[in-house]
Design an enzyme around this catalytic site. Sequence first.
Site, PDB file in Angstrom:
ATOM      1  N   GLU A 164       0.794  -1.228   0.000  1.00  0.00           N
ATOM      2  CA  GLU A 164       0.000   0.000   0.000  1.00  0.00           C
ATOM      3  C   GLU A 164       0.830   1.283   0.000  1.00  0.00           C
ATOM      4  O   GLU A 164       0.875   2.025   0.999  1.00  0.00           O
ATOM      5  CB  GLU A 164      -0.976   0.007   1.191  1.00  0.00           C
ATOM      6  CG  GLU A 164      -1.919  -1.186   1.196  1.00  0.00           C
ATOM      7  CD  GLU A 164      -3.037  -1.066   2.216  1.00  0.00           C
ATOM      8  OE1 GLU A 164      -2.958  -0.193   3.096  1.00  0.00           O
ATOM      9  OE2 GLU A 164      -3.994  -1.852   2.133  1.00  0.00           O
ATOM     10  N   GLU A 198      -5.626  -8.568   0.392  1.00  0.00           N
ATOM     11  CA  GLU A 198      -6.381  -8.242   1.613  1.00  0.00           C
ATOM     12  C   GLU A 198      -7.820  -7.932   1.256  1.00  0.00           C
ATOM     13  O   GLU A 198      -8.083  -7.162   0.343  1.00  0.00           O
ATOM     14  CB  GLU A 198      -5.820  -6.998   2.327  1.00  0.00           C
ATOM     15  CG  GLU A 198      -4.561  -7.209   3.100  1.00  0.00           C
ATOM     16  CD  GLU A 198      -4.079  -5.937   3.798  1.00  0.00           C
ATOM     17  OE1 GLU A 198      -4.925  -5.104   4.206  1.00  0.00           O
ATOM     18  OE2 GLU A 198      -2.857  -5.759   3.915  1.00  0.00           O
TER      19      GLU A 198
HETATM   20  C1  FCB Z   1      -4.829  -2.211   5.288  1.00  0.00           C
HETATM   21  C2  FCB Z   1      -3.510  -2.627   5.906  1.00  0.00           C
HETATM   22  C3  FCB Z   1      -3.634  -3.712   6.935  1.00  0.00           C
HETATM   23  C4  FCB Z   1      -4.844  -3.508   7.808  1.00  0.00           C
HETATM   24  C5  FCB Z   1      -6.084  -3.308   6.967  1.00  0.00           C
HETATM   25  C6  FCB Z   1      -7.358  -3.167   7.753  1.00  0.00           C
HETATM   26  O1  FCB Z   1      -4.717  -0.897   4.841  1.00  0.00           O
HETATM   27  O2  FCB Z   1      -2.623  -3.064   4.902  1.00  0.00           O
HETATM   28  O3  FCB Z   1      -2.445  -3.731   7.672  1.00  0.00           O
HETATM   29  O4  FCB Z   1      -4.632  -2.457   8.663  1.00  0.00           O
HETATM   30  O5  FCB Z   1      -5.923  -2.195   6.142  1.00  0.00           O
END
Ligand code: FCB
Length: 450
Positions: free
Chosen positions: A166, A355
């Site tokens: 990110e 994610e």
């Molecule tokens: C993302 C992050 C992860 C976690 C999620 C909820 O931005 O990569 O570490 O905090 O959000």
Amino acid sequence: MTATTFPAGFVWGAATAAYQIEGAIHEGGRGESIWDRFSHTPGKTRDGATGDVACDHYHRWEEDFGLLTAMGVDAYRFSIAWPRVLPDGRGQVNQAGLDFYSRQVDALLERGITPFATLYHWDLPVALEDAGGWPARATAEAFAEYAGVVAQALGDRVKHWITINEPWCVSMLSYEGGEHAPGRRSWPDALAASHHALLAHGLAEPEIRRYSPGAQVGITLNFTASVPASDSPADRDAARAFDGYFNRWFLDPVYGRGYPSDMVAAYLGAGYLPEGLSFVQPGDMDIIAAPTDFLGVNYYTREVMAAGAGPGEWQPVRLDVPRTEMGWEIYPEGLYTLLLRLYSAYDVPRLYITENGVSYLDGPGADGRIHDVRRIDYLRQHLAACQRAIAAGVPLAGYFQWSLMDNFEWGHGYAQRFGAVYVDYETQRRTPKDSFFWYRDVIARNGLDG
Ligand code: FCB
């Protein structure tokens, strides 16, 4: 593939990050990271929470790997803490740090679980922050050295690498928004940081390939769907600008398009680039655009945008819709359209959802179980969106749920719970939630129920 099954070989996984779970910040020769310093600065995190102990995963990782096995995952995405490997950011290698991850990799492979290693999930060694942090080019160069050190140690066994997690958070949220470590508030710093985070990715890639032959290497970007509040040209422009700020600024360079010209013009106009794009040196954009094997996609929600005060500015609109504990709208349709866009407009050869998941605070009920039905609902809807995208031709190769277990949620401390496993921080007891068993069954049948 029927309507409810995924393609054979689809990779099912769960994800974590070092600072959010490990704790043991003074053990094994680990150096200090910007998150240690930030979380110990009064007022920076909810209730002054820190990752000093977190889930104590540093000591309990074997038990936690048992959870992965019980879940039945094919793969586990974890991150390596830079300050465990290079306590000062560069130079002296801390063998104990490498050994810690090496043991984990061996243990995963013994369990038949494929390791997906993230090299940077936000725990920059403070020595590098003190030398300028991500706004300084030297940090990108240091990252490439670090990537080489880790790949040399683990690259015979780790064959899936994510360079940076990110870059929007690494730069904008941390150097302009002030919400994440190191908590600066400067547009010029954030924009320089964004370039150096992308450059770090590009510089690290050949280092990883050198020591990890045949590996798949990619970067993980976070995307927020940006939807105009109305059909008016002004609202559409606002949504386009937010998309440029959050998504295209990072996506376009990785896929060879350079920085989006509309955003460069907007940042110049706003005075955010006092020296223009002087941080871009000849050859940088080619380094950043070197072909990757996959794109990691982190997706949680959307923002609805209306026109802001000036041209190219936006104003988020808060619709009266159900929200998660984070206050984020549940918008699975955004994942579907994103995946299609990445495939059709950017020609991404392979995608993993690195994610996706949700925070709800459900805890143990009278029966001792955690009936997190809303999480099951969220996951089911997002997996259905994945499935539709695959059916439409998108080369989506896997899905990692965020997160294996409740953990330190950055500025929110322990007041958010994203886990498939409930963690009682008093006792460090782990209890799988109902969604854990639901996800286990999805994995076992390689498809959704019904
Ligand atoms: C993302 C992050 C992860 C976690 C999620 C909820 O931005 O990569 O570490 O905090 O959000």
